[in-house]
Every structure is written in C-alpha cells, then in structure tokens.
Design a protein around this motif. Structure first.
Motif, mmCIF file in Angstrom:
data_model
loop_
_atom_site.group_PDB
_atom_site.id
_atom_site.type_symbol
_atom_site.label_atom_id
_atom_site.label_comp_id
_atom_site.label_asym_id
_atom_site.label_seq_id
_atom_site.Cartn_x
_atom_site.Cartn_y
_atom_site.Cartn_z
ATOM 1 N N GLY A 12 -23.584 0.165 -128.020
ATOM 2 C CA GLY A 12 -22.084 -0.220 -129.248
ATOM 3 C C GLY A 12 -22.310 -1.804 -129.688
ATOM 4 O O GLY A 12 -22.456 -2.392 -128.529
ATOM 5 N N ALA A 13 -22.114 -0.735 -130.790
ATOM 6 C CA ALA A 13 -21.699 -2.578 -131.893
ATOM 7 C C ALA A 13 -20.250 -2.999 -131.924
ATOM 8 O O ALA A 13 -19.875 -3.566 -133.151
ATOM 9 N N GLY A 14 -19.466 -2.347 -131.256
ATOM 10 C CA GLY A 14 -17.895 -2.724 -130.888
ATOM 11 C C GLY A 14 -17.621 -3.819 -130.628
ATOM 12 O O GLY A 14 -18.846 -4.937 -130.432
ATOM 13 N N PRO A 15 -16.572 -4.941 -130.438
ATOM 14 C CA PRO A 15 -15.771 -6.087 -129.754
ATOM 15 C C PRO A 15 -16.739 -6.880 -128.602
ATOM 16 O O PRO A 15 -17.857 -7.895 -128.964
ATOM 17 N N ALA A 16 -17.066 -5.924 -127.742
ATOM 18 C CA ALA A 16 -17.902 -6.130 -126.559
ATOM 19 C C ALA A 16 -18.998 -6.109 -126.335
ATOM 20 O O ALA A 16 -19.188 -6.917 -126.571
ATOM 21 N N GLY A 17 -19.368 -4.765 -127.845
ATOM 22 C CA GLY A 17 -21.057 -5.189 -127.123
ATOM 23 C C GLY A 17 -21.639 -5.998 -128.252
ATOM 24 O O GLY A 17 -22.623 -7.283 -127.946
ATOM 25 N N ALA A 20 -20.765 -9.670 -126.245
ATOM 26 C CA ALA A 20 -22.393 -10.130 -124.895
ATOM 27 C C ALA A 20 -23.244 -10.121 -125.640
ATOM 28 O O ALA A 20 -23.634 -11.095 -125.012
ATOM 29 N N ALA A 21 -23.501 -9.017 -127.421
ATOM 30 C CA ALA A 21 -24.707 -9.792 -127.293
ATOM 31 C C ALA A 21 -25.541 -11.199 -127.847
ATOM 32 O O ALA A 21 -26.269 -11.769 -127.953
ATOM 33 N N ILE A 40 -21.008 -0.605 -138.589
ATOM 34 C CA ILE A 40 -20.196 -0.856 -138.112
ATOM 35 C C ILE A 40 -19.205 -1.289 -138.468
ATOM 36 O O ILE A 40 -18.553 -1.954 -139.499
ATOM 37 N N GLY A 41 -18.369 -1.313 -137.091
ATOM 38 C CA GLY A 41 -16.357 -1.485 -137.344
ATOM 39 C C GLY A 41 -15.537 0.161 -138.015
ATOM 40 O O GLY A 41 -14.418 0.150 -138.336
ATOM 41 N N THR A 42 -16.461 1.330 -138.247
ATOM 42 C CA THR A 42 -15.941 2.715 -138.706
ATOM 43 C C THR A 42 -16.628 3.768 -137.587
ATOM 44 O O THR A 42 -17.175 3.219 -137.205
ATOM 45 N N PRO A 43 -15.745 4.779 -137.182
ATOM 46 C CA PRO A 43 -14.175 4.501 -137.370
ATOM 47 C C PRO A 43 -13.595 3.599 -136.573
ATOM 48 O O PRO A 43 -13.594 3.440 -135.918
ATOM 49 N N THR A 110 -20.396 -8.548 -134.668
ATOM 50 C CA THR A 110 -21.984 -8.592 -134.859
ATOM 51 C C THR A 110 -22.779 -9.531 -135.760
ATOM 52 O O THR A 110 -24.127 -9.950 -135.369
ATOM 53 N N MET A 111 -22.503 -9.802 -136.619
ATOM 54 C CA MET A 111 -23.191 -11.157 -137.440
ATOM 55 C C MET A 111 -23.157 -12.443 -136.861
ATOM 56 O O MET A 111 -24.696 -13.242 -136.672
ATOM 57 N N ASP A 112 -22.516 -12.733 -136.384
ATOM 58 C CA ASP A 112 -21.969 -14.129 -135.146
ATOM 59 C C ASP A 112 -23.400 -13.398 -134.087
ATOM 60 O O ASP A 112 -24.094 -14.563 -133.834
ATOM 61 N N ALA A 113 -23.610 -12.654 -132.908
ATOM 62 C CA ALA A 113 -24.857 -12.359 -132.787
ATOM 63 C C ALA A 113 -25.885 -12.435 -132.961
ATOM 64 O O ALA A 113 -26.782 -12.893 -132.400
ATOM 65 N N ILE A 114 -25.890 -12.184 -134.280
ATOM 66 C CA ILE A 114 -27.440 -12.365 -134.845
ATOM 67 C C ILE A 114 -27.573 -13.687 -135.378
ATOM 68 O O ILE A 114 -28.786 -14.071 -135.578
ATOM 69 N N ARG A 115 -26.504 -14.518 -136.071
ATOM 70 C CA ARG A 115 -27.068 -15.971 -135.709
ATOM 71 C C ARG A 115 -27.523 -16.125 -134.806
ATOM 72 O O ARG A 115 -28.099 -17.239 -134.121
#
Length: 396
Positions: A12-17, A20-21, A40-43, A110-115
């Motif tokens: 799950g790639a919402g704010p919590a996921g 965490a990543a 990501i972000g929808t709906p 999610t981009m922050d997690a990727i970075r």
C-alpha cells in the motif's frame, strides 16, 4: 514462478506506507512498496485536511503544488444553523492548518521513499500471504512486472481499512457495524462560502451518527462530505450527502467534479497491530480518529515509526513480535491512549438529539475560548450542563 526477496515489503502506497518505506530504506533495509493502483494518490477517500506543524514534525518538505488551501480555524454548525467560529480573530492561539492535494502529496511521499532507496511496483496486487520461518511469502498479481511472489523478512500492511493483509497474518481487525461509518464525498465548485479559509462541521439529523463537512480548496472549491452510522439510518451516505448539499446555503448551487465513497473505522487502534514479521500502519492499524475519522497525521506518524523499527529489526536479524514491540508500544503511548478517550466523546456527541446540539453549539458560540482543543471545548460545555456532561469531565 518468479520470486524476488527483500528485507521489508510495504503493501500500500498511501501516506502510511510511503512513510514506512522512506524510513526503512533510509535506515538501511532493502525495501519494496507494492500498490494495486496504476496511480498513487487516487482515488482520494479523504477530506485532505491536517493541522499546521504535522509535516514539519515528520520531516516532510513539500512544494506548493501539494497544498490546495491554507486554513485559519474552524466553524461548527448546529442543526438550527447556529455557528461557533474559531479563527485567528477569536482565538489567542491560532488553529491553523492546510488542505492538501492528496493526488500530488501522496506521489510526493512515494518519491521521497524512492530517493531514499525504496523500489516501487504499481499495478501489483497482493493476493495471499504465507508465513515461513524467516518472514512471509506474498503471492502477487503484477501487470507491469514479471513477478509472482515476494519473500520478505518483514511485511508492513498499509492497505487501508478494507485491507486483507492483517487477516492473512493472523491479526483480528474486524470492525463492528456500529463502529464503521459510511462516507461519501464530492469535490465541488461554485460554492458560496461565508469564509473560504475555515473548515466546517455540520451536526444533527442531517448526518445520523456522524457529521457533514466542507473543507475549502479554493475560494469556491471544496471537499463536501458526510460520514453516517448505518445503524442509525436506512439511507445511504450518498443519499444523506445529496440532502445536505441541497439544503446548505453554501453548497446548494455547487456542482460536483469528483465523487468518492467508502467505509471508515471509528473503533480506534486495534488491540493487536504486530506479530512475528508483521506490522500494521495507518488505517490498517485503526489509526483513525474516533471523533472525526481523520487519519493523515496518524498515518504518517505510524508509518514513520514502523519503518524505523522494521529497519532496526532487520539489522539485528530478529523480526520477532517481541523485538517489533517498540512500534506497538509507541502507538499505544502516543495514539491509542488518546483515541480511547475520544471514543467516549464520540459516543456522547453522536447520540445527542438536535435540541441538545443546538444548546451546546450555541454555548460554544458564546463561550470565551482562547485555544481550540478537545479539552477547551469540553470545559466550555461543562459550564452549560455539568450534570449531562458528567461522563466527559473525566476526560479533562
């Protein structure tokens, strides 16, 4: 059968996921996020509002595209249309916040997690999960990658209030009908708001067992929604929302450009949110306010702590429940305790008759309140009806 192995799998790639990543990757764990959606972000099943300071505490730095509106306080409206305003003009301590643009904000996280080194797989749905000695094997249906199975030392379940990962891992997160609200929300334009810098809450029979809201995203744009209890009405949330929109002066000429519906757990944090090699975060853990149904701030906080604890446990090669308990202990102290108090307030508030709501909100409108908080509102109400509010006195 193609299998890959990682230290931490976030479902799950919402704010919590994504939080965490970000934290697990930052602290050295090989981390993968999977999400069944293509975007990501929808709906966006969310009113999108948070208080000022939350992002800073989580070390989240966003650009202006993530913020739809700066907010200066709140308005509480009674069934007879009496308004209690709490803005910088009435409060000594301002109650400011922001309304996010979740479709942009969630991608940013999610981009922050990727970075920080995390990998992401979209259109990848977890279909089952099996415990093995050193973690879990998760079967997935991936439409973009040739992967059928993922083995992880730790799984972080960030799959929301209707997720299945917790039950696959042996954790009971069932919510009774009485504690599951049904919600519906439009994003609308052409509103005629009296003040487009405040968030608004409407109580009474218009929203049985819940409330309606208007969260501004521009001078004539807002999220307009409602949460109701299915044990208090035979109407659907959407039917109640349409009645509210038609009856409210600010929304009756507005038009919808988006509709989202879904359930929201109001039960507070679940009794057990960890087991060997498994952590629950955000809505999947019940980190949703039992009063408002809001959960962005607690999703971010739970994800941040879960990611850090997961990385530590991987590094120590001990992903047992006892070693993961640092996470559940933190959630108990900083979120769950507070939410248990909120349940008493919820039960009192959402069982009031309209006449009582009119009396109490009129009292709030006339009260001298310098700081907007649960404690200050209860104190103001106690002056009006100390006997009726005896149960709430214990929460001060």
């Amino acid at each position: 059968m193609t299998q890959i192995e990682v230290d931490v799998l976030v479902i799950g790639a919402g704010p919590a996921g994504s939080m965490a990543a970000r934290e697990s990757s930052k602290n050295g764990a090989e981390t993968l996020i999977i999400d069944k959606k293509a975007e990501i972000g929808t709906p966006k099943r969310c009113a999108e509002g948070i208080m000022s300071g939350v992002l800073e505490r989580m070390d989240i730095h966003v650009d202006k595209r993530c913020i739809a509106r700066d907010i200066d306080g709140a308005r509480i409206v009674s069934p007879d249309n009496t308004s209690a305003w709490f803005t910088s003009e009435t409060l000594e301590t301002p109650a400011t916040g922001i309304v996010l643009e979740r479709k942009v904000f969630d991608k940013h996280l999610t981009m922050d997690a990727i970075r920080e080194g995390a990998k992401v797989m979209l259109r990848c749905e977890a279909t089952s999960m099996k415990k093995v000695d050193d973690g879990f094997i998760v079967d997935v249906k991936s439409q973009l990658d040739e992967v059928d199975r993922i083995k992880a030392k730790i799984v972080i379940a960030a799959d929301g209030p209707e997720g299945r990962v917790a039950s696959w891992g042996g954790l009971d997160t069932k919510v009774s009908l009485a504690e599951m609200e049904s919600g519906a929300q439009y994003e609308m334009t052409n509103l005629k708001m009296e003040n487009s810098r405040v968030i608004q809450f409407y109580f009474g029979n218009i929203a049985p067992g819940g409330y309606a809201w208007i969260f501004p995203k521009g001078h004539d744009i807002a999220n307009v929604g409602i949460d109701i209890s299915n044990v208090k009405t035979d109407k659907t949330a959407l039917e109640c929302l349409d009645e509210f929109v038609a009856s409210c002066d600010e929304t009756k000429n507005a038009q919808a450009v988006e509709l989202n519906v879904g359930g929201n757990p109001y039960c507070g944090v679940f009794d057990k949110i960890i087991s060997d090699n498994l952590l629950l975060v955000g809505d999947a853990a019940g980190c949703v306010s039992p009063i408002t149904g809001g959960g962005i701030d607690t999703a971010l906080e739970s994800g941040m702590i879960a990611g850090r604890v997961a990385a530590r446990c991987v590094k120590e090669n001990d992903c047992s429940q006892s070693n993961l308990s640092e996470y559940s202990d933190y959630i108990e102290e900083h979120i769950a305790k507070k939410f248990r108090k909120y349940i008493s307030i919820r039960d009192f508030l959402y069982n009031l008759e309209d006449d009582d709501l009119n009396e109490y909100i009129t009292a709030l409108a006339n009260a001298d309140i310098s700081t907007l908080s649960t404690k200050s509102l209860i104190k103001a109400l106690l002056k009006v009806s100390p006997r009726k509010l005896l149960k709430l006195r214990k929460l001060l």
